[in-house]
Design a protein around this motif. Structure first.
Motif, mmCIF file in Angstrom:
data_model
loop_
_atom_site.group_PDB
_atom_site.id
_atom_site.type_symbol
_atom_site.label_atom_id
_atom_site.label_comp_id
_atom_site.label_asym_id
_atom_site.label_seq_id
_atom_site.Cartn_x
_atom_site.Cartn_y
_atom_site.Cartn_z
ATOM 1 N N ARG A 1 0.828 -1.205 0.000
ATOM 2 C CA ARG A 1 0.000 0.000 0.000
ATOM 3 C C ARG A 1 0.863 1.256 0.000
ATOM 4 O O ARG A 1 0.589 2.205 -0.724
ATOM 5 C CB ARG A 1 -0.919 -0.024 1.212
ATOM 6 C CG ARG A 1 -1.974 1.008 1.169
ATOM 7 C CD ARG A 1 -3.039 0.703 2.174
ATOM 8 N NE ARG A 1 -4.027 1.759 2.169
ATOM 9 C CZ ARG A 1 -5.093 1.778 2.923
ATOM 10 N NH1 ARG A 1 -5.315 0.792 3.745
ATOM 11 N NH2 ARG A 1 -5.924 2.773 2.864
ATOM 12 N N TRP A 2 1.905 1.279 0.837
ATOM 13 C CA TRP A 2 2.811 2.423 0.881
ATOM 14 C C TRP A 2 3.476 2.634 -0.475
ATOM 15 O O TRP A 2 3.586 3.758 -0.958
ATOM 16 C CB TRP A 2 3.877 2.219 1.953
ATOM 17 C CG TRP A 2 4.846 3.357 1.999
ATOM 18 C CD1 TRP A 2 4.707 4.503 2.717
ATOM 19 C CD2 TRP A 2 6.073 3.472 1.273
ATOM 20 N NE1 TRP A 2 5.777 5.329 2.485
ATOM 21 C CE2 TRP A 2 6.632 4.714 1.597
ATOM 22 C CE3 TRP A 2 6.748 2.638 0.385
ATOM 23 C CZ2 TRP A 2 7.839 5.152 1.074
ATOM 24 C CZ3 TRP A 2 7.951 3.080 -0.144
ATOM 25 C CH2 TRP A 2 8.485 4.320 0.198
ATOM 26 N N PHE A 3 3.916 1.542 -1.105
ATOM 27 C CA PHE A 3 4.583 1.619 -2.407
ATOM 28 C C PHE A 3 3.647 2.218 -3.453
ATOM 29 O O PHE A 3 4.037 3.083 -4.232
ATOM 30 C CB PHE A 3 5.050 0.215 -2.815
ATOM 31 C CG PHE A 3 6.125 0.191 -3.851
ATOM 32 C CD1 PHE A 3 7.398 0.644 -3.572
ATOM 33 C CD2 PHE A 3 5.863 -0.299 -5.127
ATOM 34 C CE1 PHE A 3 8.390 0.615 -4.528
ATOM 35 C CE2 PHE A 3 6.840 -0.331 -6.087
ATOM 36 C CZ PHE A 3 8.112 0.133 -5.791
ATOM 37 N N ARG A 4 2.407 1.758 -3.470
ATOM 38 C CA ARG A 4 1.414 2.289 -4.420
ATOM 39 C C ARG A 4 1.198 3.778 -4.214
ATOM 40 O O ARG A 4 1.148 4.553 -5.168
ATOM 41 C CB ARG A 4 0.081 1.554 -4.233
ATOM 42 C CG ARG A 4 -0.231 0.539 -5.280
ATOM 43 C CD ARG A 4 -1.690 0.097 -5.247
ATOM 44 N NE ARG A 4 -2.296 0.006 -3.923
ATOM 45 C CZ ARG A 4 -2.395 -1.106 -3.203
ATOM 46 N NH1 ARG A 4 -1.916 -2.231 -3.672
ATOM 47 N NH2 ARG A 4 -2.980 -1.097 -2.021
ATOM 48 N N ILE B 1 1.839 5.580 -9.479
ATOM 49 C CA ILE B 1 1.774 5.139 -10.877
ATOM 50 C C ILE B 1 1.102 3.770 -10.898
ATOM 51 O O ILE B 1 1.150 3.041 -9.905
ATOM 52 C CB ILE B 1 3.167 5.070 -11.549
ATOM 53 C CG1 ILE B 1 4.089 4.081 -10.833
ATOM 54 C CG2 ILE B 1 3.802 6.442 -11.635
ATOM 55 C CD1 ILE B 1 5.391 3.831 -11.556
ATOM 56 N N PRO B 2 0.517 3.386 -12.017
ATOM 57 C CA PRO B 2 -0.117 2.060 -12.105
ATOM 58 C C PRO B 2 0.916 0.929 -12.014
ATOM 59 O O PRO B 2 2.097 1.116 -12.313
ATOM 60 C CB PRO B 2 -0.780 2.069 -13.483
ATOM 61 C CG PRO B 2 -0.732 3.462 -13.970
ATOM 62 C CD PRO B 2 0.304 4.190 -13.205
ATOM 63 N N ASN B 3 0.450 -0.247 -11.604
ATOM 64 C CA ASN B 3 1.338 -1.413 -11.440
ATOM 65 C C ASN B 3 2.092 -1.758 -12.713
ATOM 66 O O ASN B 3 3.258 -2.143 -12.672
ATOM 67 C CB ASN B 3 0.539 -2.628 -10.996
ATOM 68 C CG ASN B 3 -0.018 -2.469 -9.609
ATOM 69 O OD1 ASN B 3 0.332 -1.529 -8.916
ATOM 70 N ND2 ASN B 3 -0.894 -3.370 -9.222
ATOM 71 N N HIS B 4 1.428 -1.647 -13.869
ATOM 72 C CA HIS B 4 2.079 -2.053 -15.111
ATOM 73 C C HIS B 4 3.169 -1.076 -15.548
ATOM 74 O O HIS B 4 3.909 -1.352 -16.487
ATOM 75 C CB HIS B 4 1.039 -2.234 -16.223
ATOM 76 C CG HIS B 4 0.294 -0.973 -16.560
ATOM 77 N ND1 HIS B 4 -0.799 -0.551 -15.840
ATOM 78 C CD2 HIS B 4 0.507 -0.062 -17.536
ATOM 79 C CE1 HIS B 4 -1.241 0.582 -16.358
ATOM 80 N NE2 HIS B 4 -0.476 0.896 -17.388
ATOM 81 N N GLU B 5 3.326 0.052 -14.855
ATOM 82 C CA GLU B 5 4.367 1.034 -15.178
ATOM 83 C C GLU B 5 5.640 0.853 -14.347
ATOM 84 O O GLU B 5 6.612 1.569 -14.544
ATOM 85 C CB GLU B 5 3.829 2.454 -14.964
ATOM 86 C CG GLU B 5 2.731 2.855 -15.925
ATOM 87 C CD GLU B 5 3.253 3.091 -17.333
ATOM 88 O OE1 GLU B 5 4.393 3.572 -17.481
ATOM 89 O OE2 GLU B 5 2.518 2.766 -18.285
ATOM 90 N N TYR B 6 5.642 -0.120 -13.418
ATOM 91 C CA TYR B 6 6.810 -0.315 -12.553
ATOM 92 C C TYR B 6 8.063 -0.653 -13.348
ATOM 93 O O TYR B 6 9.150 -0.154 -13.052
ATOM 94 C CB TYR B 6 6.544 -1.407 -11.525
ATOM 95 C CG TYR B 6 5.585 -1.024 -10.414
ATOM 96 C CD1 TYR B 6 5.208 0.288 -10.209
ATOM 97 C CD2 TYR B 6 5.063 -1.989 -9.576
ATOM 98 C CE1 TYR B 6 4.325 0.634 -9.197
ATOM 99 C CE2 TYR B 6 4.181 -1.655 -8.550
ATOM 100 C CZ TYR B 6 3.818 -0.340 -8.377
ATOM 101 O OH TYR B 6 2.963 -0.008 -7.368
ATOM 102 N N ILE B 7 7.928 -1.492 -14.357
ATOM 103 C CA ILE B 7 9.088 -1.877 -15.171
ATOM 104 C C ILE B 7 9.679 -0.658 -15.872
ATOM 105 O O ILE B 7 10.905 -0.485 -15.916
ATOM 106 C CB ILE B 7 8.707 -2.967 -16.199
ATOM 107 C CG1 ILE B 7 8.260 -4.239 -15.491
ATOM 108 C CG2 ILE B 7 9.850 -3.261 -17.148
ATOM 109 C CD1 ILE B 7 9.337 -4.917 -14.680
#
Length: 105
Positions: free
Chosen positions: A22-25, A30-36
């Motif tokens: 939750r903290w990371f989000r 940014i959306p999860n698919h943008e982490y890379i």
């Protein structure tokens, strides 16, 4: 520490992993698919930063310059130069050449 974030997120049942997610989000926003893509940008940033970093010279940079895997010829040339200097200084001091050969044997 968990209690602080459980109180902050108003949920007493959160595990440490859930708190971290939750903290990371929230921290990245940014959306999860943008982490890379973010990771790739950070890697490029550090690559460019290390490439164009200021000209500070420290012991580690000198050591890596002299003893890197690509510097075998440089190390051999420096050693040969030291041997030649040592030999020239001994000869100029009047030492017999036979004595110098005995040292190197």
């Amino acid at each position: 520490m968990k209690q602080k974030f459980r109180h902050l997120y108003k949920n007493d049942q959160l595990t440490l992993l859930q708190i971290k997610k939750r903290w990371f989000r929230e921290a990245l926003a940014i959306p999860n698919h943008e982490y890379i893509n973010l990771i790739e940008k950070i890697e490029k940033y550090y690559l460019i930063q290390s490439k164009y970093k200021g000209g500070k010279v420290n012991r580690e940079k000198i050591y890596n310059f002299i003893f890197s895997t690509d510097s075998k010829n440089r190390v051999i040339a420096m050693f040969m130069g030291l041997v030649a200097l040592f030999t020239a200084l001994m000869i100029s001091a009047g030492v017999n050449v036979d004595y110098i050969f005995e040292i190197f044997q």
